[in-house]
Design a protein around this motif. Structure first.
Motif, PDB file in Angstrom:
ATOM      1  N   LEU A  17      29.660 -18.308  15.055  1.00  0.00           N
ATOM      2  CA  LEU A  17      30.533 -18.679  13.936  1.00  0.00           C
ATOM      3  C   LEU A  17      31.555 -17.577  13.686  1.00  0.00           C
ATOM      4  CD1 LEU A  17      31.344 -20.513  11.578  1.00  0.00           C
ATOM      5  CD2 LEU A  17      29.569 -19.384  10.216  1.00  0.00           C
ATOM      6  N   ARG A  18      31.113 -16.344  13.713  1.00  0.00           N
ATOM      7  CA  ARG A  18      32.029 -15.218  13.508  1.00  0.00           C
ATOM      8  C   ARG A  18      33.107 -15.191  14.589  1.00  0.00           C
ATOM      9  NH1 ARG A  18      30.479  -9.533  11.317  1.00  0.00           N
ATOM     10  NH2 ARG A  18      32.459  -8.464  11.533  1.00  0.00           N
ATOM     11  N   ASP A  19      32.717 -15.422  15.836  1.00  0.00           N
ATOM     12  CA  ASP A  19      33.679 -15.431  16.943  1.00  0.00           C
ATOM     13  C   ASP A  19      34.702 -16.549  16.791  1.00  0.00           C
ATOM     14  OD1 ASP A  19      32.369 -13.247  18.034  1.00  0.00           O
ATOM     15  OD2 ASP A  19      31.326 -14.420  19.593  1.00  0.00           O
ATOM     16  N   VAL A  20      34.230 -17.732  16.419  1.00  0.00           N
ATOM     17  CA  VAL A  20      35.151 -18.862  16.253  1.00  0.00           C
ATOM     18  C   VAL A  20      36.082 -18.621  15.062  1.00  0.00           C
ATOM     19  CG1 VAL A  20      35.321 -21.327  15.690  1.00  0.00           C
ATOM     20  CG2 VAL A  20      33.683 -20.538  17.417  1.00  0.00           C
ATOM     21  N   CYS A  21      35.545 -18.145  13.943  1.00  0.00           N
ATOM     22  CA  CYS A  21      36.393 -17.861  12.776  1.00  0.00           C
ATOM     23  C   CYS A  21      37.376 -16.740  13.077  1.00  0.00           C
ATOM     24  CB  CYS A  21      35.533 -17.525  11.556  1.00  0.00           C
ATOM     25  SG  CYS A  21      34.720 -18.973  10.864  1.00  0.00           S
ATOM     26  N   GLY A  22      37.042 -15.866  14.020  1.00  0.00           N
ATOM     27  CA  GLY A  22      37.953 -14.801  14.437  1.00  0.00           C
ATOM     28  C   GLY A  22      39.201 -15.324  15.119  1.00  0.00           C
ATOM     29  N   GLN A 151      58.598  -4.449   0.527  1.00  0.00           N
ATOM     30  CA  GLN A 151      59.108  -5.783   0.832  1.00  0.00           C
ATOM     31  C   GLN A 151      59.569  -5.981   2.274  1.00  0.00           C
ATOM     32  OE1 GLN A 151      61.495  -7.067  -2.340  1.00  0.00           O
ATOM     33  NE2 GLN A 151      62.229  -8.872  -1.320  1.00  0.00           N
ATOM     34  N   HIS A 152      60.082  -4.961   2.925  1.00  0.00           N
ATOM     35  CA  HIS A 152      60.649  -5.142   4.264  1.00  0.00           C
ATOM     36  C   HIS A 152      59.737  -4.624   5.367  1.00  0.00           C
ATOM     37  CE1 HIS A 152      64.250  -6.633   2.430  1.00  0.00           C
ATOM     38  NE2 HIS A 152      64.289  -5.575   1.635  1.00  0.00           N
ATOM     39  N   GLN A 153      58.436  -4.582   5.112  1.00  0.00           N
ATOM     40  CA  GLN A 153      57.454  -4.160   6.104  1.00  0.00           C
ATOM     41  C   GLN A 153      56.704  -5.378   6.636  1.00  0.00           C
ATOM     42  OE1 GLN A 153      57.064  -0.869   7.066  1.00  0.00           O
ATOM     43  NE2 GLN A 153      58.855  -0.536   5.795  1.00  0.00           N
ATOM     44  N   GLU A 154      56.102  -5.215   7.800  1.00  0.00           N
ATOM     45  CA  GLU A 154      55.263  -6.278   8.358  1.00  0.00           C
ATOM     46  C   GLU A 154      53.851  -6.142   7.814  1.00  0.00           C
ATOM     47  OE1 GLU A 154      55.329  -6.434  12.600  1.00  0.00           O
ATOM     48  OE2 GLU A 154      57.481  -6.099  12.682  1.00  0.00           O
ATOM     49  N   PRO A 155      53.126  -7.273   7.685  1.00  0.00           N
ATOM     50  CA  PRO A 155      51.741  -7.193   7.211  1.00  0.00           C
ATOM     51  C   PRO A 155      50.799  -6.783   8.334  1.00  0.00           C
ATOM     52  CG  PRO A 155      52.302  -9.458   7.695  1.00  0.00           C
ATOM     53  CD  PRO A 155      53.567  -8.652   7.875  1.00  0.00           C
ATOM     54  N   LEU A 156      49.653  -6.259   7.951  1.00  0.00           N
ATOM     55  CA  LEU A 156      48.574  -6.001   8.896  1.00  0.00           C
ATOM     56  C   LEU A 156      47.796  -7.295   9.033  1.00  0.00           C
ATOM     57  CD1 LEU A 156      47.085  -3.817  10.576  1.00  0.00           C
ATOM     58  CD2 LEU A 156      45.633  -3.443   8.574  1.00  0.00           C
ATOM     59  N   VAL A 157      47.543  -7.733  10.269  1.00  0.00           N
ATOM     60  CA  VAL A 157      46.809  -8.975  10.498  1.00  0.00           C
ATOM     61  C   VAL A 157      45.564  -8.707  11.335  1.00  0.00           C
ATOM     62  CG1 VAL A 157      48.836 -10.467  10.258  1.00  0.00           C
ATOM     63  CG2 VAL A 157      48.201  -9.612  12.521  1.00  0.00           C
ATOM     64  N   PHE A 158      44.617  -9.639  11.234  1.00  0.00           N
ATOM     65  CA  PHE A 158      43.349  -9.560  11.954  1.00  0.00           C
ATOM     66  C   PHE A 158      43.194 -10.809  12.800  1.00  0.00           C
ATOM     67  CE2 PHE A 158      38.737 -10.371  12.092  1.00  0.00           C
ATOM     68  CZ  PHE A 158      38.310  -9.172  12.658  1.00  0.00           C
ATOM     69  N   PHE A 159      42.898 -10.639  14.091  1.00  0.00           N
ATOM     70  CA  PHE A 159      42.698 -11.758  15.011  1.00  0.00           C
ATOM     71  C   PHE A 159      41.768 -11.311  16.130  1.00  0.00           C
ATOM     72  CE2 PHE A 159      44.139 -14.078  18.880  1.00  0.00           C
ATOM     73  CZ  PHE A 159      43.755 -15.354  18.484  1.00  0.00           C
ATOM     74  N   ARG A 160      40.658 -12.043  16.301  1.00  0.00           N
ATOM     75  CA  ARG A 160      39.680 -11.753  17.359  1.00  0.00           C
ATOM     76  C   ARG A 160      39.209 -10.302  17.359  1.00  0.00           C
ATOM     77  NH1 ARG A 160      42.073 -14.471  22.777  1.00  0.00           N
ATOM     78  NH2 ARG A 160      40.614 -16.204  22.857  1.00  0.00           N
TER      79      ARG A 160
END
Length: 179
Positions: A17-22, A151-160
């Motif tokens: 489940l954690r892997d799929v939600c990742g 305002q003009h920065q990119e967000p930190l994102v999480f993927f896999r």
């Protein structure tokens, strides 16, 4: 009965489940709570907006999280959206022996909870409700203050299991809003 099929699904394994939600891309936040010398923070990616009227958001914490007792006691929290260059900060607040609020530049929100001064954006909230969510607690808060200092920065994102900034090509894509 020969040839019959069961409508029962196999139990879902937590790791699977954690892997799929990742596979779902999320933003990365540090939730702060408490005041003065009793403030704590932890990295969370289980955050979402709930309602615009009233302005409600939610996040989830593991029931054994050190921040859970602080949120329960103070009844307020800040959601700090991290910017793309704050991977180190996200990792510093992610473990059990994490960074201390006093080691990071902060300023007080209107509720007195520390805001991470270098965050992309923040939402200061008063706790409205909490619910059991299995091994997590779901916290719902009413937004009482917000800001976008970076305002003009990119967000930190999480993927896999990967943390990083958005690809620059995505910055010019118009937003999709469907209420």
């Amino acid at each position: 009965m020969a040839g019959s099929t069961s409508s029962e699904a196999a139990p879902v394994d937590g790791r699977t489940l954690r892997d799929v939600c990742g596979m779902f891309v999320t933003g990365v936040t540090v939730i702060t709570s408490g005041e003065d010398g009793d403030a704590e923070g932890t990295t969370v990616n289980s955050f979402t907006s709930v309602s615009l009227d009233p302005p409600l958001v939610l996040f989830c914490l593991h029931k054994e999280s050190r921040l859970r007792a602080v949120v329960d006691a103070s009844r307020k929290f800040v959601v700090n959206f991290l910017q793309g260059q704050q991977e180190g900060l996200a990792r510093a607040f992610a473990g059990k022996g994490t960074a201390e609020i006093r080691d990071v530049a902060t300023h007080p929100s209107v509720t007195g909870v520390p805001v991470l001064s270098d965050a992309l954006a923040f939402l200061s909230c008063r706790l409205v409700d909490e619910f059991d969510g299995g091994d997590h607690t779901v916290f719902i808060g009413e937004v009482v203050e917000l800001g976008v200092p970076r305002q003009h920065q990119e967000p930190l994102v999480f993927f896999r299991g990967w943390l990083g900034a958005l690809d620059e090509e995505l910055r010019g894509v118009p937003s999709i809003v469907d209420g």
